[in-house]
Design an enzyme around this catalytic site. Structure first.
Site, PDB file in Angstrom:
ATOM      1  N   HIS A 138     -15.969  -0.196 -18.646  1.00 10.56           N
ATOM      2  CA  HIS A 138     -14.562  -0.419 -18.954  1.00 10.56           C
ATOM      3  C   HIS A 138     -14.045   0.500 -20.052  1.00 10.56           C
ATOM      4  O   HIS A 138     -12.915   0.981 -20.016  1.00 10.56           O
ATOM      5  CB  HIS A 138     -14.365  -1.888 -19.343  1.00 10.56           C
ATOM      6  CG  HIS A 138     -13.178  -2.503 -18.707  1.00 10.56           C
ATOM      7  ND1 HIS A 138     -12.004  -2.671 -19.373  1.00 10.56           N
ATOM      8  CD2 HIS A 138     -12.972  -2.978 -17.440  1.00 10.56           C
ATOM      9  CE1 HIS A 138     -11.136  -3.231 -18.576  1.00 10.56           C
ATOM     10  NE2 HIS A 138     -11.695  -3.430 -17.377  1.00 10.56           N
ATOM     11  N   ASN A 144     -14.456   2.387 -13.551  1.00  9.98           N
ATOM     12  CA  ASN A 144     -14.822   1.226 -14.381  1.00  9.98           C
ATOM     13  C   ASN A 144     -16.223   0.745 -14.036  1.00  9.98           C
ATOM     14  O   ASN A 144     -17.037   0.481 -14.925  1.00  9.98           O
ATOM     15  CB  ASN A 144     -13.848   0.070 -14.149  1.00  9.98           C
ATOM     16  CG  ASN A 144     -12.661   0.145 -15.106  1.00  9.98           C
ATOM     17  OD1 ASN A 144     -12.761   0.765 -16.162  1.00  9.98           O
ATOM     18  ND2 ASN A 144     -11.560  -0.468 -14.724  1.00  9.98           N
ATOM     19  N   ASP A 201     -10.893   2.962 -20.144  1.00 12.21           N
ATOM     20  CA  ASP A 201      -9.828   2.984 -21.169  1.00 12.21           C
ATOM     21  C   ASP A 201      -9.588   4.402 -21.670  1.00 12.21           C
ATOM     22  O   ASP A 201      -8.450   4.819 -21.878  1.00 12.21           O
ATOM     23  CB  ASP A 201     -10.217   2.086 -22.343  1.00 12.21           C
ATOM     24  CG  ASP A 201     -10.003   0.610 -22.012  1.00 12.21           C
ATOM     25  OD1 ASP A 201      -9.441   0.341 -20.924  1.00 12.21           O
ATOM     26  OD2 ASP A 201     -10.373  -0.248 -22.830  1.00 12.21           O
ATOM     27  N   ASP A 243      -0.427   6.642  -9.644  1.00 15.03           N
ATOM     28  CA  ASP A 243      -1.551   5.695  -9.642  1.00 15.03           C
ATOM     29  C   ASP A 243      -2.850   6.489  -9.594  1.00 15.03           C
ATOM     30  O   ASP A 243      -2.999   7.418  -8.820  1.00 15.03           O
ATOM     31  CB  ASP A 243      -1.440   4.764  -8.415  1.00 15.03           C
ATOM     32  CG  ASP A 243      -2.460   3.639  -8.465  1.00 15.03           C
ATOM     33  OD1 ASP A 243      -2.036   2.480  -8.710  1.00 15.03           O
ATOM     34  OD2 ASP A 243      -3.673   3.920  -8.273  1.00 15.03           O
ATOM     35  N   GLU A 301      -3.390   0.937 -14.073  1.00 15.14           N
ATOM     36  CA  GLU A 301      -3.542   2.389 -14.148  1.00 15.14           C
ATOM     37  C   GLU A 301      -2.407   3.048 -13.388  1.00 15.14           C
ATOM     38  O   GLU A 301      -2.577   4.038 -12.719  1.00 15.14           O
ATOM     39  CB  GLU A 301      -4.920   2.833 -13.641  1.00 15.14           C
ATOM     40  CG  GLU A 301      -5.552   1.949 -12.590  1.00 15.14           C
ATOM     41  CD  GLU A 301      -4.896   2.078 -11.226  1.00 15.14           C
ATOM     42  OE1 GLU A 301      -3.898   1.356 -11.007  1.00 15.14           O
ATOM     43  OE2 GLU A 301      -5.361   2.889 -10.411  1.00 15.14           O
TER      44      GLU A 301
HETATM   45  P1  GH3 Z   1      -6.893   3.337  -5.388  1.00 17.09           P
HETATM   46  O1  GH3 Z   1      -7.317   4.759  -5.347  1.00 17.09           O
HETATM   47  O2  GH3 Z   1      -6.645   2.731  -4.075  1.00 17.09           O
HETATM   48  O3  GH3 Z   1      -5.800   3.081  -6.338  1.00 17.09           O
HETATM   49  O4  GH3 Z   1      -8.186   2.604  -5.929  1.00 17.09           O
HETATM   50  P2  GH3 Z   1      -8.349   1.841  -7.250  1.00 17.09           P
HETATM   51  O5  GH3 Z   1      -9.764   1.593  -7.504  1.00 17.09           O
HETATM   52  O6  GH3 Z   1      -7.667   2.606  -8.333  1.00 17.09           O
HETATM   53  O7  GH3 Z   1      -7.657   0.501  -6.903  1.00 17.09           O
HETATM   54  P3  GH3 Z   1      -6.636  -0.351  -7.763  1.00 17.09           P
HETATM   55  O8  GH3 Z   1      -5.490   0.478  -8.111  1.00 17.09           O
HETATM   56  O9  GH3 Z   1      -6.377  -1.605  -6.989  1.00 17.09           O
HETATM   57  O10 GH3 Z   1      -7.535  -0.759  -8.947  1.00 17.09           O
HETATM   58  C1  GH3 Z   1      -7.040  -0.923 -10.234  1.00 17.09           C
HETATM   59  C2  GH3 Z   1      -8.153  -1.148 -11.203  1.00 17.09           C
HETATM   60  O11 GH3 Z   1      -7.861  -0.683 -12.467  1.00 17.09           O
HETATM   61  C3  GH3 Z   1      -8.464  -2.612 -11.348  1.00 17.09           C
HETATM   62  C4  GH3 Z   1      -8.907  -2.751 -12.778  1.00 17.09           C
HETATM   63  O12 GH3 Z   1     -10.290  -2.967 -12.861  1.00 17.09           O
HETATM   64  C5  GH3 Z   1      -8.603  -1.443 -13.405  1.00 17.09           C
HETATM   65  N1  GH3 Z   1      -7.850  -1.612 -14.598  1.00 17.09           N
HETATM   66  C6  GH3 Z   1      -6.606  -2.127 -14.689  1.00 17.09           C
HETATM   67  N2  GH3 Z   1      -6.211  -2.112 -16.013  1.00 17.09           N
HETATM   68  C7  GH3 Z   1      -7.242  -1.582 -16.719  1.00 17.09           C
HETATM   69  C8  GH3 Z   1      -7.417  -1.300 -18.086  1.00 17.09           C
HETATM   70  O13 GH3 Z   1      -6.596  -1.547 -18.921  1.00 17.09           O
HETATM   71  N3  GH3 Z   1      -8.617  -0.747 -18.443  1.00 17.09           N
HETATM   72  C9  GH3 Z   1      -9.562  -0.451 -17.557  1.00 17.09           C
HETATM   73  N4  GH3 Z   1     -10.711   0.093 -17.926  1.00 17.09           N
HETATM   74  N5  GH3 Z   1      -9.436  -0.714 -16.258  1.00 17.09           N
HETATM   75  C10 GH3 Z   1      -8.267  -1.266 -15.839  1.00 17.09           C
HETATM   76 MG    MG Z   2      -5.610   3.072  -8.381  1.00 13.26          MG
HETATM   77 MG    MG Z   3      -3.377   0.542  -8.958  1.00 16.64          MG
END
Ligand code: GH3
Ligand code: MG
Ligand code: MG
Length: 549
Positions: free
Chosen positions: A436, A431, A440, A423, A466
């Site tokens: 965004h 983001n 990506d 992760d 992610e």
């Molecule tokens: P942590 O270190 O705790 O994982 O913090 P984090 O900010 O990574 O927290 P989390 O895993 O909850 O956040 C996931 C984020 O990833 C939420 C969403 O905005 C972003 N995300 C999810 N899918 C995509 C994607 O396809 N593209 C982009 N740009 N962002 C995405």
């Molecule tokens: Mg994360």
């Molecule tokens: Mg996550």
């Protein structure tokens, strides 16, 4: 997981595009075959039409010639009858006496007492004695002289201006002749000497003409054009060869016959040739046979009575005549043929075939293009069903399928299998700060980094926003830890350009679990253990790997 886009039935792999091409080729072949058959049938009927026309011309000519041949046979039979039972008339006796008085003279001529017969003209006993083919045997001479006088009556009475014959002669081997042409009486010696030197005379011996029937002779005159042809028949009685009856026919008369026989037929040219294929007459124009055509027809005519050949843009049909030792030819140029009914049908057929073939080729191109577009679309849809477009790694569903396969195989072979859960750290912040799109790009970058570290047998997939999962078959926990660390370090150390003058460093937290800990070959269980360790990594400062706890 890449599915094949081939049609796959009964073990045969056939590309749909090839099937389409094959169908078009078959249709094209069939249409060409049909057109070709049609042309062949038309050609046959063209040839038979030409032959029928020629046959009708030949038949008309034969009918005309038949009359003259019948006349020659009639004269021969008449002389034979006269030889057997000669007429005992006073004038005959008188003529015989005249002969006895003159036979020693160099030349002699007996004029019958009336104007209804022809002269007998002859040469001396001495001349006959010195010539090879001649024989004046007194035992047969009286009857022959009488018969020749009777022939003179017959010839005189039956002469006709409309006949094609120019002159009829009886040439005796006993040194005299009777001729319908009175000019022949002027220089008897040289005329008789010329007669016995003619092939139509000296080739009529029993040995040379075994059939004893009518033969035709063509003699090339001083000019290259043949003027006269001769039909001759030997006169025999009781195996004795008396002489030859010969009928000269003017070639111009044959030309007249040919033109009459052709009548109103305007297509092509009719020509008359002798058996050696020397040109005699044409309905229009002159002889135009090439040496090669001449050879071909001569060879074919030795075996057949009629035939045809296609040469140098024209069709030549030929037919032997029954009552003349020669052939009638019909020469028809292809240009004339094209202008006729057959030509227009063939041109229409060719245009039809061309139009049909063009339409076929055009539709083939269109359908082939449609088929390849469809295949490309199908491939893309199939790929999208199994892959994540952003990272180009297998998606969640595909990863679960392949992971289940790998787990089952390792369980069967009792090999260790490890699962890594990954992760990205503070991804939300990326983001938020860079947008965004930049997020990506980070995801795509991380996907390719993970892919570059793995072996052929390893499987990696994007299982969440992610979050990534990596399955390592036949791998111990220690080795899996090393792999996870390598991935983490690569992600961390490779900075990414997100904007002009702005680079970005990302980190990830990883959790590793392995079958060699619990002995459980259960993917969901392994994933949950790895997830738990990932959580530990997050809690303990992120950018680290946990393989226990
Ligand atoms: P942590 O270190 O705790 O994982 O913090 P984090 O900010 O990574 O927290 P989390 O895993 O909850 O956040 C996931 C984020 O990833 C939420 C969403 O905005 C972003 N995300 C999810 N899918 C995509 C994607 O396809 N593209 C982009 N740009 N962002 C995405
Ligand atoms: Mg994360
Ligand atoms: Mg996550």
């Amino acid at each position: 997981m890449e599915k094949k886009h081939w049609l796959n039935r009964s073990g045969l792999r056939i590309h749909p595009g090839h099937v389409v091409s094959l169908c078009f080729v078959v249709v094209l072949l069939f249409s060409s075959l049909l057109t070709w058959r049609e042309v062949a049938v038309l050609e046959d009927s063209y040839v038979s039409t030409q032959r029928n026309r020629l046959e009708s011309v030949s038949h008309t000519m034969d009918m005309q010639l038949q009359f003259n041949m019948d006349r020659l046979m009639f004269l021969r039979n008449g002389v034979q009858a006269a030889l057997q039972i000669p007429l005992e008339l006073e004038s005959m006796r008188h003529a015989r006496q005249q002969f006895q008085r003159q036979r020693q003279q160099e030349v002699w001529s007996i004029q019958p007492g009336n104007r209804h017969s022809l002269n007998l003209n002859g040469v001396s006993d001495d001349f006959v004695a010195h010539a090879a083919d001649l024989n004046r045997d007194d035992a047969f001479l009286n009857n022959e002289l009488t018969a020749a006088l009777e022939l003179g009556y017959l010839l005189h009475l039956s002469s006709s201006a409309s006949s094609i014959e120019r002159r009829t002669q009886y040439v005796s081997r006993a040194g005299f002749f009777v001729s319908t042409d009175s000019a022949d009486s002027q220089d008897i010696l040289s005329h008789y000497a010329a007669l016995i030197a003619e092939p139509w005379f000296y080739t009529q011996s029993a040995r040379d003409n075994r059939g004893r029937g009518i033969r035709w002779y063509t003699e090339q005159g001083k000019e290259s054009r043949i003027q006269v042809i001769t039909a001759s028949i030997p006169l025999d009685l009781q195996e004795r060869w008396y002489g030859v009856l010969a009928m000269d026919v003017d070639v111009s008369a044959l030309q007249r016959l040919l033109v009459e026989a052709v009548g109103g037929q305007r297509e092509g040219m009719y020509q008359l040739y002798d058996s050696q294929l020397r040109w005699l007459a044409s309905s229009v124009g002159k002889a135009i046979l090439s040496d090669e055509e001449r050879q071909q027809i001569l060879q074919a005519a030795a075996l057949e009575n009629r035939g045809g050949l296609l040469a140098e843009g024209r069709y030549i049909s030929w037919q032997k005549l029954k009552n003349f030792d020669g052939l009638v030819l019909h020469i028809h140029t292809l240009r004339e043929g094209i202008r006729g009914d057959f030509g227009s049908i063939i041109i229409a057929l060719a245009i039809l075939w061309l139009v049909f073939t063009s339409i076929l080729i055009l539709s083939w191109i269109v359908i082939r293009r449609m088929v390849s577009n469809m295949i490309a679309m199908q491939q893309s849809l199939e790929w999208r069903a199994w892959y994540d477009t952003l990272t180009r790694l297998p998606n969640r569903g595909a990863l679960f399928d392949r992971a289940a396969e790998a787990v089952a195989e390792c369980e069967q072979r009792q090999l260790p299998l490890c699962v890594i859960q990954l992760d990205l750290d503070h991804f939300k912040g990326i983001n938020d700060r860079y947008g965004h799109q930049a997020g990506d790009r980070v995801l795509s970058h991380v996907g390719s980094l993970i892919g570059s570290v793995l072996r052929e047998t390893d499987v990696a997939g994007r299982v969440g926003g992610e979050e990534f999962c990596i399955v390592l078959p036949n791998t111990t926990r220690a080795k899996a830890y090393q792999v996870a660390e390598r991935i983490r370090s690569r992600i961390y150390h490779k900075e990414l350009l997100v904007r002009k003058n702005t680079t970005l460093r990302v980190s990830a937290s990883l959790g590793v679990s392995c079958t060699d800990e619990s002995g459980r070959y259960d993917f969901e269980y392994l994933q949950s253990v790895a997830d738990g360790r990932l959580y530990l990594a997050k809690q303990n400062g992120r950018n680290r790997t946990y393989a226990e706890g």
